[in-house]
Design an enzyme around this catalytic site. Structure first.
Site, PDB file in Angstrom:
ATOM      1  N   SER A 258      17.049 -20.392 -20.905  1.00 26.58           N
ATOM      2  CA  SER A 258      16.351 -19.102 -20.953  1.00 26.58           C
ATOM      3  C   SER A 258      14.949 -19.196 -20.337  1.00 26.58           C
ATOM      4  CB  SER A 258      16.239 -18.654 -22.412  1.00 26.58           C
ATOM      5  OG  SER A 258      15.455 -17.492 -22.502  1.00 26.58           O
TER       6      SER A 258
ATOM      7  N   ILE B  39       3.910 -19.041 -21.012  1.00 22.81           N
ATOM      8  CA  ILE B  39       4.120 -17.759 -20.336  1.00 22.81           C
ATOM      9  C   ILE B  39       3.818 -16.617 -21.309  1.00 22.81           C
ATOM     10  CG2 ILE B  39       5.820 -16.349 -19.092  1.00 22.81           C
ATOM     11  CD1 ILE B  39       5.431 -18.932 -17.617  1.00 22.81           C
ATOM     12  N   GLY B  40       4.245 -16.786 -22.578  1.00 23.64           N
ATOM     13  CA  GLY B  40       3.972 -15.746 -23.574  1.00 23.64           C
ATOM     14  C   GLY B  40       5.025 -14.658 -23.626  1.00 23.64           C
TER      15      GLY B  40
ATOM     16  N   GLY C  20      17.065 -30.015 -21.938  1.00 26.01           N
ATOM     17  CA  GLY C  20      15.784 -30.697 -21.793  1.00 26.01           C
ATOM     18  C   GLY C  20      15.852 -31.719 -20.674  1.00 26.01           C
TER      19      GLY C  20
ATOM     20  N   LYS D 170      16.252 -14.460 -19.773  1.00 26.76           N
ATOM     21  CA  LYS D 170      14.938 -14.753 -20.362  1.00 26.76           C
ATOM     22  C   LYS D 170      14.866 -14.034 -21.706  1.00 26.76           C
ATOM     23  CE  LYS D 170      10.054 -14.910 -19.935  1.00 26.76           C
ATOM     24  NZ  LYS D 170       9.961 -16.239 -20.551  1.00 26.76           N
TER      25      LYS D 170
ATOM     26  N   GLY E 246      11.186 -30.591 -18.542  1.00 27.27           N
ATOM     27  CA  GLY E 246      11.474 -31.441 -17.396  1.00 27.27           C
ATOM     28  C   GLY E 246      11.863 -32.846 -17.818  1.00 27.27           C
TER      29      GLY E 246
ATOM     30  N   CYS F  78      10.116 -19.224 -31.586  1.00 29.91           N
ATOM     31  CA  CYS F  78       8.941 -18.378 -31.372  1.00 29.91           C
ATOM     32  C   CYS F  78       8.199 -18.139 -32.691  1.00 29.91           C
ATOM     33  CB  CYS F  78       9.374 -17.053 -30.740  1.00 29.91           C
ATOM     34  SG  CYS F  78      10.417 -16.082 -31.814  1.00 29.91           S
TER      35      CYS F  78
ATOM     36  N   THR G 185      10.837 -26.160 -25.685  1.00 19.85           N
ATOM     37  CA  THR G 185       9.863 -27.107 -25.124  1.00 19.85           C
ATOM     38  C   THR G 185       9.045 -27.801 -26.226  1.00 19.85           C
ATOM     39  OG1 THR G 185       8.388 -25.224 -24.877  1.00 19.85           O
ATOM     40  CG2 THR G 185       9.575 -25.927 -22.914  1.00 19.85           C
TER      41      THR G 185
HETATM   42  C1  LIG Z   1       8.608 -21.227 -17.267  1.00 15.51           C
HETATM   43  C2  LIG Z   1       9.465 -21.372 -18.486  1.00 15.51           C
HETATM   44  C3  LIG Z   1       9.767 -20.241 -19.248  1.00 15.51           C
HETATM   45  C4  LIG Z   1      10.542 -20.356 -20.405  1.00 15.51           C
HETATM   46  N1  LIG Z   1      10.874 -19.234 -21.120  1.00 15.51           N
HETATM   47  C5  LIG Z   1      11.680 -19.331 -22.203  1.00 15.51           C
HETATM   48  C6  LIG Z   1      12.100 -18.175 -22.904  1.00 15.51           C
HETATM   49  O1  LIG Z   1      11.777 -17.040 -22.564  1.00 15.51           O
HETATM   50  N2  LIG Z   1      12.901 -18.349 -23.996  1.00 15.51           N
HETATM   51  C7  LIG Z   1      13.341 -19.587 -24.410  1.00 15.51           C
HETATM   52  O2  LIG Z   1      14.081 -19.686 -25.388  1.00 15.51           O
HETATM   53  N3  LIG Z   1      12.976 -20.703 -23.719  1.00 15.51           N
HETATM   54  C8  LIG Z   1      12.166 -20.599 -22.650  1.00 15.51           C
HETATM   55  N4  LIG Z   1      11.826 -21.728 -21.944  1.00 15.51           N
HETATM   56  C9  LIG Z   1      12.328 -23.047 -22.388  1.00 15.51           C
HETATM   57  C10 LIG Z   1      13.585 -23.437 -21.610  1.00 15.51           C
HETATM   58  O3  LIG Z   1      14.624 -22.515 -21.835  1.00 15.51           O
HETATM   59  C11 LIG Z   1      14.072 -24.847 -21.999  1.00 15.51           C
HETATM   60  O4  LIG Z   1      14.345 -24.858 -23.387  1.00 15.51           O
HETATM   61  C12 LIG Z   1      13.045 -25.931 -21.694  1.00 15.51           C
HETATM   62  O5  LIG Z   1      12.373 -25.660 -20.481  1.00 15.51           O
HETATM   63  C13 LIG Z   1      13.675 -27.331 -21.625  1.00 15.51           C
HETATM   64  O6  LIG Z   1      14.616 -27.428 -20.601  1.00 15.51           O
HETATM   65  P1  LIG Z   1      14.252 -28.041 -19.135  1.00 15.51           P
HETATM   66  O7  LIG Z   1      13.556 -29.342 -19.381  1.00 15.51           O
HETATM   67  O8  LIG Z   1      15.566 -28.155 -18.434  1.00 15.51           O
HETATM   68  O9  LIG Z   1      13.337 -27.043 -18.490  1.00 15.51           O
HETATM   69  C14 LIG Z   1      11.036 -21.626 -20.801  1.00 15.51           C
HETATM   70  C15 LIG Z   1      10.740 -22.752 -20.022  1.00 15.51           C
HETATM   71  C16 LIG Z   1       9.953 -22.646 -18.891  1.00 15.51           C
HETATM   72  C17 LIG Z   1       9.663 -23.888 -18.084  1.00 15.51           C
END
Ligand SMILES: Cc1cc2nc3c(=O)[nH]c(=O)nc-3n(C[C@H](O)[C@H](O)[C@H](O)COP(=O)(O)O)c2cc1C
Length: 315
Positions: A21, A69-70, A240, A43, A214, A127, A190
């Site tokens: 997301s 991002i918020g 993740g 999202k 990342g 959240c 995250t």
């Molecule tokens: C720019 C950005 C925006 C994100 N927005 C959301 C969000 O709206 N809702 C959510 O549950 N997670 C959000 N996440 C978290 C990701 O869905 C994911 O859980 C996290 O980035 C870990 O996965 P990755 O390492 O593959 O990025 C966001 C992550 C990033 C980097």
């Protein structure tokens, strides 16, 4: 031929790879065929209109990125009328991620989003909960139970719970989510972090702290997936730091039934397709006929007790 299908509760996906997301949107249709994905995940949408956090909202770190991002949001009506129908063009289940400030708002939002075209609700319970001074719902088993039970009572769609890695005992939260009616868990959101520009002496993010994602987070989240998969009977979706098909295999071996890809898509917009192809190649090379045979297939010679798994957090 490798059978890539996986069952996630009542849903069957054509393969186990989907976006995380907030890292994926309709814009990606220009660079990939959404029909190839196991699912589309939106999202997070919130009931209140939100503009998001002060800038800068993202910064790079070693092997990852920080974001705050918020959750900017145009609200539920816009989402129902503009976003959900647009995904009907693909024969791929649509998972709608929802965030809200309180238990009641969360349940009401999920009810309003339970409309045709939505295959599952992903409750982003990482959240802040304004009923608990802004502490994330998934930081406490009690708040996790309260919010998921309230949502469960208001929708008959499959309910996924997205957990936060910032809690001390992820297995206890996972069990609370399962008991409250979650059909799958997404592990995880995250990890809270911070970066400072040493030349300006200012935080690199406008909101000071943000979420780390990342490759830097992968070993931590693989460990959490392993713990959660041992703690619950419902499927776990690993999320993740997945950049390649082999990263996805690692999550499946740890106990995940499916995976989500986030940060990788910022580096390479077609990353999810590469992950699907890499997963299929790995299975073919290892004579694995069904990808679901990988789930939980890690070979651990020294079986750790539940207690040791918990205490390992203190190391
Ligand atoms: C720019 C950005 C925006 C994100 N927005 C959301 C969000 O709206 N809702 C959510 O549950 N997670 C959000 N996440 C978290 C990701 O869905 C994911 O859980 C996290 O980035 C870990 O996965 P990755 O390492 O593959 O990025 C966001 C992550 C990033 C980097």
């Amino acid at each position: 031929m490798v059978d890539l299908r996986v069952n996630l509760g009542s849903l069957t996906l054509k393969n186990p790879v989907m976006p995380a997301s907030g890292t994926f949107g309709l814009e990606h249709r220009k660079v990939m065929d959404f029909g190839r994905l196991g699912a589309c995940v939106t999202k997070s949408v919130t009931p209140k209109l939100r503009t998001g956090n002060p800038t800068p909202r993202v910064c790079e770190t070693d092997a990852g990125m920080l974001n705050s991002i918020g959750i900017p949001s145009k609200g539920l009506k816009h989402f129902r009328e503009q976003v959900i129908p647009a995904f009907a063009a693909w024969d791929t289940p649509l998972v709608v991620s929802v965030s809200a400030d309180t238990v009641d708002e969360f349940a009401q939002a999920c009810a309003e989003l339970s409309v045709p075209g939505v295959a599952a609700i992903e409750a982003n319970i990482s959240c802040p909960n304004l009923d608990a001074d802004g502490r994330a719902f998934a930081m406490s088993a009690r708040d996790t139970t309260a919010v998921l039970a309230a949502i469960r009572a208001r929708t008959s769609l499959p309910l996924w719970a997205k957990l936060t890695p910032n809690t001390g005992d992820i297995a206890a939260i996972a069990r609370a989510a399962e008991d409250a009616g979650a059909e799958a868990l997404v592990v995880a959101n995250t990890i809270l972090g911070m970066a400072i520009d040493v030349h300006t002496r200012r935080p690199k993010l406008g909101n000071v702290m943000g979420g780390l994602s990342g490759p830097a987070v992968k070993p931590i989240i693989v460990r959490m997936v392993y713990q959660c998969a041992r703690a619950v009977r419902i499927p776990v979706i690993g999320c993740g730091g997945i950049m390649t098909g082999e990263d996805a295999v690692e999550y499946l071996l740890a106990g995940a039934a499916a995976v989500q890809v986030g940060t990788a898509s910022f580096l390479h917009p077609g990353a999810m397709i590469a992950v699907i192809d890499g997963l299929e190649r790995y299975c073919a090379e290892h004579s694995i006929s069904r990808v679901d045979q990988l789930t939980g297939a890690v070979v651990v010679d020294n079986q750790l007790s539940e207690r040791t798994l918990r205490d390992a957090i203190q190391l």
